[in-house]
Write an enzyme that holds these catalytic residues in place. Structure first.
Site, PDB file in Angstrom:
ATOM      1  CG  ASP A 293      -1.880   1.103   1.293  1.00 22.07           C
ATOM      2  OD1 ASP A 293      -2.733   1.168   0.392  1.00 22.07           O
ATOM      3  OD2 ASP A 293      -1.812   1.921   2.229  1.00 22.07           O
TER       4      ASP A 293
ATOM      5  CD  GLU B 275      16.544 -14.518   3.364  1.00 19.96           C
ATOM      6  OE1 GLU B 275      15.918 -15.120   4.276  1.00 19.96           O
ATOM      7  OE2 GLU B 275      17.186 -13.469   3.555  1.00 19.96           O
TER       8      GLU B 275
END
Length: 594
Positions: free
Chosen positions: A232, A302
């Site tokens: 956002d 990751e």
């Protein structure tokens, strides 16, 4: 001049590709992603507000529709001053929507159906009920607790004037002064910045503690199995050094602005493709945001499964937006230049052309969208005599009203055009039913903070957030077991309910389902795009080839005769077969094999 002669197959030949797909095959490059606004999607417990069990119960609808992923608007613990975009705890579910166990059940159900889940992240600001802000209120100026937010001394001899002249997007000043306290400085109570409501204090992204905390929040949800984050106000976390005064004003729809200069509203200029959906204020689109997203990119890398970051960034020109999706930053950015483009063939072509060219330059997909929880639904927007400006922000009962029939016809045509564009597409809940905005909501039921902060001058976004109709004619049109809805539904929702469209030839739902099935089978989202040469300068027609499919949108008043041998795959409206030839009517889009 408008095209009057019948089209032939030769007319549908295309020039050189203006876009070729990336060689990598990450799922988000061509995904169709469906936005769920939880409080208005489906109510599982009968309190009139949608919740996570309601989402779980409707996953089959999304699977059968044919979308690839679901983006969930905020469900975090929140006082709900701004419908959950005021987050008090980023690691918990608000009881209004359920529990963490409900979230896990919903996530597992989505993954079982082959649906990925993207969650909303709100990093520009927190709720004033967040433990950090409560600690800041109890702390002294200059303390570590205050440094997590944008606290400043006031101007003037007594510090009783705001630190600068910035205005809130929701109306009124962007600064609020604290109540007097024993630990106040020599100028009295400090002020804090809030680009949105006063209950949404802006975080200080120059503070390493803030950066570390949000990386930990990312890991919390990634560890639970989410597939990505929609960020956002992704262009807003870093402010210009010194927080300089600015004479412009950003409206409730973050991207529309009056900065004291003439706004660019014609996207035909190939150098930027601007439509007025961006701004250059000192509180937005600062270069420092990119360091944050490079760090977040490393966190997501990751984890397996091509997790993604999606930027809600009202930024123009598009060359500035492309910086958010460079290979080591975010993966997608909403294309608000496309959303705000008017119903005009030349301008539509220009926005598409520049969007593809600009995003291709950074090896990112172009992301297409027509509606979301912040703007008037496109079934209403395209029914207005004039499209754009404040009409994006909401429509009041006293405003000029949309032509519902025209709006839906154009919305269906625009949707088929959008779903044929290569890249990723976003759908807003209920648009597959052809839902319009509720444009006659009385003041006493409105809840958007912008309505109250502007004393009603802004109608607010409630009209596009009305609870969905699932069973036409049932109490609350089947939104939940009690028939209660937190906002009233317009009468037309009964006829547009999902159960009245399933399996009904020509219904908006079946058009969406058919188009999404074809998009997948024809590999349209990952296809190369070329403009149809014979129509490339037409004032009324947008026409292109993508992945072996010919797409023609007739935005003009006169019908366009199609080649007799063309195979119609899907059309947004009835084709004119009153003569020996098949004609594409006004405000209609068709996909062909030809």
């Amino acid at each position: 001049m408008p095209r009057t002669a019948p089209l032939t197959t030769d007319d549908l030949s295309a020039g050189a590709p203006v876009h070729t797909p990336a060689a990598s095959g990450e799922w988000w490059r061509d995904a169709v992603i469906y936005q769920v606004y939880p409080r208005s999607f489906a109510d599982g417990n009968g309190d009139g507000i949608g919740d996570l069990p309601g989402v779980t119960a409707k996953l089959d609808h999304l699977q059968q529709l044919g979308v690839d992923a679901v983006w969930l608007s905020p469900f975090y613990r929140s006082p709900q001053k701004d419908a959950g975009y005021d987050v008090a705890d980023y690691r918990d579910i608000d009881p209004l929507f359920g529990t963490l166990e409900d979230f896990d059940e919903m996530l597992a159900g989505a993954h079982e159906r082959g649906l990925r889940i993207i969650v909303d992240l709100v990093p520009n600001h927190s709720s004033d009920q967040h433990v950090w802000f409560q600690e800041a209120l109890a702390a002294a100026p200059g303390s570590d607790a205050r440094e997590r937010y944008m606290f400043r001394e006031g101007r003037g001899p007594a510090g009783d004037e705001p630190p600068n002249n910035w205005q809130s997007i929701f109306g009124g000043p962007a600064w609020t002064r604290l109540a007097p306290a024993e630990h106040d400085g020599p100028l009295g109570p400090q002020w804090y910045l809030h680009l949105f409501d006063s209950s949404q204090p802006d975080l200080n992204w120059e503070n390493p503690e803030v950066r570390a905390e949000f990386e930990a929040v990312l890991r919390f949800w990634l560890d639970r199995g989410v597939d990505g984050f929609r960020v956002d106000v992704a262009h807003g976390m870093v402010k210009a050094p010194g927080l300089p005064d600015w004479e412009g004003h950003v409206s409730m729809v973050e991207g529309t602005v009056d900065d004291g200069h003439e706004q660019v509203t014609d996207p035909s200029a190939p150098e930027d493709g601007s439509t007025g959906a961006g701004h250059a204020g000192p509180m937005f689109d600062q270069d420092g945001v990119h360091e944050i997203y490079r760090a977040w990119h490393r966190v997501l890398a990751e984890y397996p499964g091509d997790r993604c970051l999606v930027a809600e960034a009202w930024v123009e020109p598009l060359s500035r937006l492309a910086r958010y999706v460079r290979p080591d930053e975010m993966h997608q950015a909403f294309n608000f230049s496309f959303l705000t483009a008017p119903w005009d063939a030349a301008k539509m072509r220009a926005v598409v052309d520049v969007s593809l060219d600009t995003m291709d330059a950074v090896s990112a997909p172009t992301t297409w969208v027509l509606s979301n929880h912040d703007v008037v639904r496109h079934a209403s927007r395209f029914g207005l005599a004039e499209i754009g400006g404040r009409q994006l922000n909401g429509i009041a009962a006293t405003d000029p009203q949309p032509d519902a029939e025209l709006g839906l016809r154009r919305a269906r045509a625009a949707t088929l055009l959008m779903l044929a564009l290569p890249g990723s597409a976003y759908l807003y809940q209920g648009e597959e039913l052809g839902l319009p905005d509720h444009t006659a909501l009385p003041a006493e039921v409105r809840q958007d903070p912008s309505f109250f902060r502007t004393d009603g001058a802004e109608p607010g976004r409630d009209g596009c957030r009305v609870p969905l109709p699932w069973v036409g004619g049932a109490p609350g049109n089947g939104f939940g077991p009690t028939g209660t809805t937190w906002l009233p539904q317009p009468d037309v929702y009964a006829d547009l309910a999902a159960d009245r469209q399933y399996g009904v030839k020509g219904s908006t739902y079946e058009m969406y389902r058919t188009a999404l099935e074809l998009r997948r089978s024809e590999r349209i989202g990952a296809g190369a795009l070329s403009w149809v040469d014979a129509l490339s300068d037409s004032p009324d027609v947008v026409a292109f080839r993508v992945a072996g499919v010919v797409v023609i949108s007739n935005l003009g008043a006169a019908p366009l005769t199609l080649p007799a041998e063309a195979e119609v795959l899907v059309a947004s409206g009835d084709l004119d077969t009153s003569s020996d030839a098949v004609a594409l009517s006004s405000d209609t889009t068709v996909w062909l094999h030809a």
